[in-house]
Design a protein around this motif. Structure first.
Motif, short mmCIF file in Angstrom:
data_model
loop_
_atom_site.label_atom_id
_atom_site.label_comp_id
_atom_site.label_asym_id
_atom_site.label_seq_id
_atom_site.Cartn_x
_atom_site.Cartn_y
_atom_site.Cartn_z
N LEU A 145 0.85 -1.19 0.00
CA LEU A 145 0.00 0.00 0.00
C LEU A 145 0.88 1.24 0.00
N ASP A 149 -2.17 5.78 -1.98
CA ASP A 149 -3.36 4.98 -1.66
C ASP A 149 -3.92 5.36 -0.29
N GLY A 179 -9.74 -5.66 -6.22
CA GLY A 179 -8.30 -5.78 -6.44
C GLY A 179 -7.85 -7.23 -6.48
N PHE A 200 -3.46 0.14 -7.06
CA PHE A 200 -4.53 -0.19 -6.12
C PHE A 200 -5.63 0.88 -6.12
#
Length: 220
Positions: A145, A149, A179, A200
């Motif tokens: 991440l 994001d 995802g 993402f």
């Protein structure tokens, strides 16, 4: 404020046709380092169509009220952010930050005009909660991440939290599910490996749209 649906959707179509090509050009500039890439006609058409669909959904969800401006702006930002993330794995702050400011201002105006203070406080709390959870996840697994994001999660928390905690939770779950499905499909098609970095942002925004479509109701 009640306006005829044909008038609202006509305005939506006009806005999409006028702004869609411009959004495509903005995404091209932000997604291509050192080159203001001109988008192809197909890309312009796809982005304009997606933008029109998001605008129509916003109008159908909230009608004509100050909060609708937040959804309209967020729709344009989502089109740009999604295109940039797909092309360069980036979620530019110059899109995310102004969008958060506009959405917060629109929700504040809605509360002042229509008394939706509870929804405003919930939206702010949801934005903070989503940001902190995302920041924690990014600290634990920076490869999974990115910080762009995390900031996107804060923005989605603000928008989805306006409609309810359940909508926020559904949006995050559907984003993660989207995802995962996309990743498995790419693996099955041998278009990606287990270590391939995938954007993402688009799955998160897709989950948010699905949650709003499935779970949100117009505020009184």
């Amino acid at each position: 404020m009640e306006l005829p649906r044909p008038l609202l959707f006509g305005a939506v179509l006009l806005v999409a046709v006028v702004l869609g090509p411009w959004l495509a050009r903005v995404a091209g500039r932000l997604g291509t380092v050192g080159d203001a890439a001109r988008p192809t006609p197909l890309r312009v058409a796809v982005m304009t169509a997606v933008f029109a669909g998001l605008l129509a959904g916003a109008v159908e969800l909230t009608g004509a009220r100050p909060a609708t401006a937040a959804l309209v702006w967020a729709a344009g930002a989502a089109v740009v952010l999604g295109a940039v993330d797909l092309s360069s794995h980036r979620l530019p702050d110059r899109v995310t930050y102004p969008t958060a400011g506009v959405c917060a201002a629109a929700f504040l105006l809605d509360a002042a005009v229509l008394g939706s203070w509870g929804a405003l406080l919930r939206a702010v709390a949801a934005a903070v909660a989503a940001y902190l959870v995302g920041a924690g996840a990014a600290a634990i697994s920076p490869e999974g991440l990115g910080y762009g994001d995390v900031k996107l999660l804060g923005l989605l928390g603000l928008v989805l939290g306006w409609f309810g905690w359940g909508v926020l939770l559904a949006g995050v779950f559907l984003g993660l599910l989207t995802g995962a499905v996309v990743s498995l499909a790419l693996l099955a098609a041998r278009r990606a490996g287990w270590r391939t970095a995938l954007p993402f942002g688009p799955p998160l925004m897709t989950g948010a749209v699905l949650a709003l479509a499935l779970g949100a109701t117009t505020l009184g």
